[in-house]
Structure formats: structure tokens, C-alpha cells
Design a protein around this motif. Structure first.
Motif, PDB file in Angstrom:
ATOM      1  N   LEU A 115      30.102  60.405  -1.126  1.00  0.00           N
ATOM      2  CA  LEU A 115      29.085  61.445  -1.013  1.00  0.00           C
ATOM      3  C   LEU A 115      29.512  62.689  -1.788  1.00  0.00           C
ATOM      4  CD1 LEU A 115      26.367  62.048   0.510  1.00  0.00           C
ATOM      5  CD2 LEU A 115      27.770  63.043   2.322  1.00  0.00           C
ATOM      6  N   LYS A 116      30.781  63.068  -1.645  1.00  0.00           N
ATOM      7  CA  LYS A 116      31.298  64.250  -2.351  1.00  0.00           C
ATOM      8  C   LYS A 116      31.258  64.077  -3.863  1.00  0.00           C
ATOM      9  CE  LYS A 116      34.389  66.823   0.678  1.00  0.00           C
ATOM     10  NZ  LYS A 116      35.770  67.372   0.809  1.00  0.00           N
ATOM     11  N   LYS A 117      31.401  62.846  -4.302  1.00  0.00           N
ATOM     12  CA  LYS A 117      31.393  62.566  -5.737  1.00  0.00           C
ATOM     13  C   LYS A 117      29.987  62.495  -6.312  1.00  0.00           C
ATOM     14  CE  LYS A 117      35.821  60.106  -6.040  1.00  0.00           C
ATOM     15  NZ  LYS A 117      36.476  58.801  -6.342  1.00  0.00           N
ATOM     16  N   GLY A 118      28.986  62.653  -5.450  1.00  0.00           N
ATOM     17  CA  GLY A 118      27.602  62.668  -5.923  1.00  0.00           C
ATOM     18  C   GLY A 118      26.987  61.301  -6.136  1.00  0.00           C
ATOM     19  N   LYS A 119      27.529  60.275  -5.472  1.00  0.00           N
ATOM     20  CA  LYS A 119      26.997  58.923  -5.613  1.00  0.00           C
ATOM     21  C   LYS A 119      25.798  58.718  -4.671  1.00  0.00           C
ATOM     22  CE  LYS A 119      30.435  57.663  -8.335  1.00  0.00           C
ATOM     23  NZ  LYS A 119      30.250  57.272  -9.750  1.00  0.00           N
ATOM     24  N   TRP A 120      24.864  59.645  -4.702  1.00  0.00           N
ATOM     25  CA  TRP A 120      23.779  59.663  -3.726  1.00  0.00           C
ATOM     26  C   TRP A 120      22.782  58.536  -3.955  1.00  0.00           C
ATOM     27  CZ3 TRP A 120      22.371  65.420  -2.393  1.00  0.00           C
ATOM     28  CH2 TRP A 120      23.551  66.074  -2.015  1.00  0.00           C
ATOM     29  N   LYS A 121      22.524  58.226  -5.214  1.00  0.00           N
ATOM     30  CA  LYS A 121      21.594  57.134  -5.519  1.00  0.00           C
ATOM     31  C   LYS A 121      22.119  55.823  -4.957  1.00  0.00           C
ATOM     32  CE  LYS A 121      19.186  54.881  -9.360  1.00  0.00           C
ATOM     33  NZ  LYS A 121      18.994  54.860 -10.845  1.00  0.00           N
ATOM     34  N   GLU A 122      23.422  55.591  -5.122  1.00  0.00           N
ATOM     35  CA  GLU A 122      24.043  54.365  -4.611  1.00  0.00           C
ATOM     36  C   GLU A 122      24.021  54.320  -3.091  1.00  0.00           C
ATOM     37  OE1 GLU A 122      26.021  55.303  -8.581  1.00  0.00           O
ATOM     38  OE2 GLU A 122      25.217  56.401  -6.871  1.00  0.00           O
ATOM     39  N   ILE A 123      24.263  55.474  -2.462  1.00  0.00           N
ATOM     40  CA  ILE A 123      24.260  55.549  -1.000  1.00  0.00           C
ATOM     41  C   ILE A 123      22.877  55.227  -0.442  1.00  0.00           C
ATOM     42  CG2 ILE A 123      24.413  57.182   0.942  1.00  0.00           C
ATOM     43  CD1 ILE A 123      26.731  58.530  -0.631  1.00  0.00           C
ATOM     44  N   LYS A 124      21.853  55.826  -1.033  1.00  0.00           N
ATOM     45  CA  LYS A 124      20.494  55.574  -0.546  1.00  0.00           C
ATOM     46  C   LYS A 124      20.078  54.132  -0.801  1.00  0.00           C
ATOM     47  CE  LYS A 124      15.781  57.376  -0.563  1.00  0.00           C
ATOM     48  NZ  LYS A 124      14.865  58.436  -1.054  1.00  0.00           N
ATOM     49  N   SER A 125      20.446  53.583  -1.953  1.00  0.00           N
ATOM     50  CA  SER A 125      20.092  52.205  -2.280  1.00  0.00           C
ATOM     51  C   SER A 125      20.703  51.231  -1.273  1.00  0.00           C
ATOM     52  CB  SER A 125      20.582  51.876  -3.693  1.00  0.00           C
ATOM     53  OG  SER A 125      20.332  50.519  -4.008  1.00  0.00           O
ATOM     54  N   GLU A 126      21.964  51.454  -0.905  1.00  0.00           N
ATOM     55  CA  GLU A 126      22.623  50.584   0.072  1.00  0.00           C
ATOM     56  C   GLU A 126      21.982  50.724   1.447  1.00  0.00           C
ATOM     57  OE1 GLU A 126      27.015  49.802   2.072  1.00  0.00           O
ATOM     58  OE2 GLU A 126      26.848  51.015   0.256  1.00  0.00           O
ATOM     59  N   TYR A 127      21.648  51.951   1.826  1.00  0.00           N
ATOM     60  CA  TYR A 127      21.000  52.183   3.114  1.00  0.00           C
ATOM     61  C   TYR A 127      19.672  51.434   3.186  1.00  0.00           C
ATOM     62  CZ  TYR A 127      18.977  54.801   7.057  1.00  0.00           C
ATOM     63  OH  TYR A 127      18.379  55.142   8.252  1.00  0.00           O
ATOM     64  N   LEU A 128      18.868  51.532   2.142  1.00  0.00           N
ATOM     65  CA  LEU A 128      17.562  50.865   2.123  1.00  0.00           C
ATOM     66  C   LEU A 128      17.710  49.346   2.110  1.00  0.00           C
ATOM     67  CD1 LEU A 128      15.613  53.142  -0.392  1.00  0.00           C
ATOM     68  CD2 LEU A 128      15.319  53.031   2.086  1.00  0.00           C
ATOM     69  N   MET A 129      18.751  48.849   1.471  1.00  0.00           N
ATOM     70  CA  MET A 129      18.966  47.410   1.392  1.00  0.00           C
ATOM     71  C   MET A 129      19.224  46.817   2.785  1.00  0.00           C
ATOM     72  SD  MET A 129      21.731  45.384  -1.003  1.00  0.00           S
ATOM     73  CE  MET A 129      23.127  46.203  -0.204  1.00  0.00           C
TER      74      MET A 129
END
Length: 252
Positions: free
Chosen positions: A187-201
Motif C-alpha cells: 500500500l505504501k508503495k502505491g500498488k493500489w491498482k493491484e490491491i483493488k484488483s485482488e480484492y475484487l477477484m
């Protein structure tokens, strides 16, 4: 007894173990209010008597059977409007670790962990403190049903109920904290797109038609996404997209 963790960078370097408490979140928030909080501190309780869940619900847990703990974080690198990304990062991390014990775990919006066909095995409650428009601290409360097999609610389950296996709580705690720290660093590194994509998956009922209620009325809908502020986006039968906050919709 839960010890200071040696295999993490900052999480778990200050561990407060309580044999019994009302709520680990309340204890953590008291540290925040009294100026004793520091990022990475963990409060873990053997027997939580008045645990808190979403929507003001209680979280019941048998002594010595489960994991109930709270993390103190300082996500001041994020805007207040972006706080749901913290929920997603923590949910993803816990799901990643628990799936080593139980397959098919899904995240029920906003942040319950369920195994379809068995029930809810965990929940997350994040309570934030702010100074003006700045994020001060986030207290991340986590309750996981591990070795408990008797529940008051028919919708609750545990890892042992599903697998029949007893889990070493201290070892699982260590692994969980390590995984959560990795998710927070992402999250601190700004990997927000990846975080949201995994959550939705891993989102429960995503792209599946099901029944819900709002304002006392039932309707059929299909979860299609999560808005930027963490609200549930749902397609209705008339093809319109409706958006719901936490207290505006119930799963049936």
C-alpha cells in the motif's frame, strides 16, 4: 504468551498481551488517545469479552481458541478519502495466509472472511482517528475463528470446524502479521491498482445475481465493483448501477 516478532520490519515490535479484555480495539484506541501509541504496536487478547464488529454488532469468541488482536498503524501517506484501500490491503493479506489452511475463502464486502457453504470465519473492523483533515492513526481490529467449534450463530464457522485440524495459534499469528506487513508495504508503495484488483477477484457474490434489502425492501442485484470511497456498486434488474454504503444494504 505472544512475543515480539523478529521476522518483521515494524509490525509486532511492541506486543501487548492481555489474558482478558473487553475489546482490543478499545484498548488500542486508549493508547492512541493517551499519546502512548506507536505505529506497529499490537494488542492481542486471549479472551475478548465484548468484541466489536461492523454495523455495531458484537464479536463473540471463546477463551484461548481464536485470534483476536488489533494493530496500530499510521497511514498518513494516504488521504482520508482513500481509507478503504487500507481495508482492502488488510483483507487481502489475511485471505492470502488463511487460504493455506482453508481453500475457497472469499471476502464479503466490506471485510468479512467467509467460506461459502460453511460460514463466516473472520472479520475486520478499522477505527480511525483524525487531526483535522489529516489521518492520525488507524486501529485495525481482527477477529479470526480458528479452533472454536461451538457457536451461538449458525452463520459462523472456523478453520477447525471446516478442516478438523487444531491450529497452533502463536505460529499462525506470526505468519499473519508478516503477511499483513507485506500488504501494508505494498500500500505504501502505491500498488493500489493491484490491491483493488485482488480484492475484487476474491469478492463474495461478485458478478452473481442474488437477493438484498435496502430500506426494508428486497431486490435482486449483481455486485459489479467497489467505488473509490469503498461503497458497493451493484447492477439492478433494470440495468442501472446503484451504489450502497455500509448501513444502506443487507445481504439476504
Amino acid at each position: 504468551m505472544y512475543k515480539i516478532l523478529a521476522n518483521t520490519i515494524f509490525l509486532g515490535k511492541d506486543v501487548h498481551f492481555l489474558p482478558e479484555c473487553h475489546s482490543t480495539n478499545d484498548t488500542a484506541l486508549n493508547l492512541v488517545r493517551t499519546g502512548q501509541a506507536r505505529e506497529g504496536s499490537i494488542i492481542i487478547c486471549n479472551h475478548q469479552t465484548k468484541g466489536k464488529g461492523q454495523r455495531g454488532n458484537s464479536w463473540s469468541s471463546q477463551a484461548g481458541k481464536n485470534l483476536t488482536f488489533s494493530l496500530i498503524l499510521r497511514p498518513d501517506f494516504m488521504d482520508i478519502s482513500e481509507q478503504f484501500y487500507l481495508n482492502m490491503a488488510v483483507s487481502n493479506s489475511i485471505k492470502q495466509m488463511l487460504q493455506n489452511y482453508v481453500p475457497n475463502i472469499e471476502v464479503k464486502w466490506p471485510n468479512d472472511l467467509i467460506v461459502p457453504g460453511f460460514g463466516k470465519i473472520g472479520g475486520i473492523l478499522i477505527e480511525n482517528t483524525f487531526s483535522g483533515k489529516e489521518w492520525e492513526f488507524a486501529v485495525v481490529g481482527i477477529g479470526l475463528n480458528i479452533n472454536q467449534i461451538d457457536f451461538h450463530s449458525a452463520s459462523a464457522s472456523s478453520i477447525k470446524s471446516i478442516t478438523g485440524s487444531e491450529i497452533a495459534l502463536e505460529e499462525l499469528f506470526r505468519l499473519l502479521i508478516t503477511q499483513i506487513e507485506q500488504g501494508y508495504i505494498q500500500l505504501k508503495k502505491g500498488k493500489w491498482k493491484e490491491i483493488k484488483s485482488e480484492y475484487l477477484m476474491n469478492l463474495y457474490r461478485k458478478e452473481i445475481w442474488a437477493n438484498y434489502s435496502t430500506d426494508g425492501e428486497q431486490f435482486s442485484g449483481k455486485i459489479v465493483g467497489i467505488s473509490a470511497d469503498g461503497r458497493l456498486e451493484m447492477e439492478l434488474e433494470n440495468t442501472e448501477i446503484a451504489v450502497f454504503g455500509l448501513k444502506e444494504i443487507s445481504f439476504l
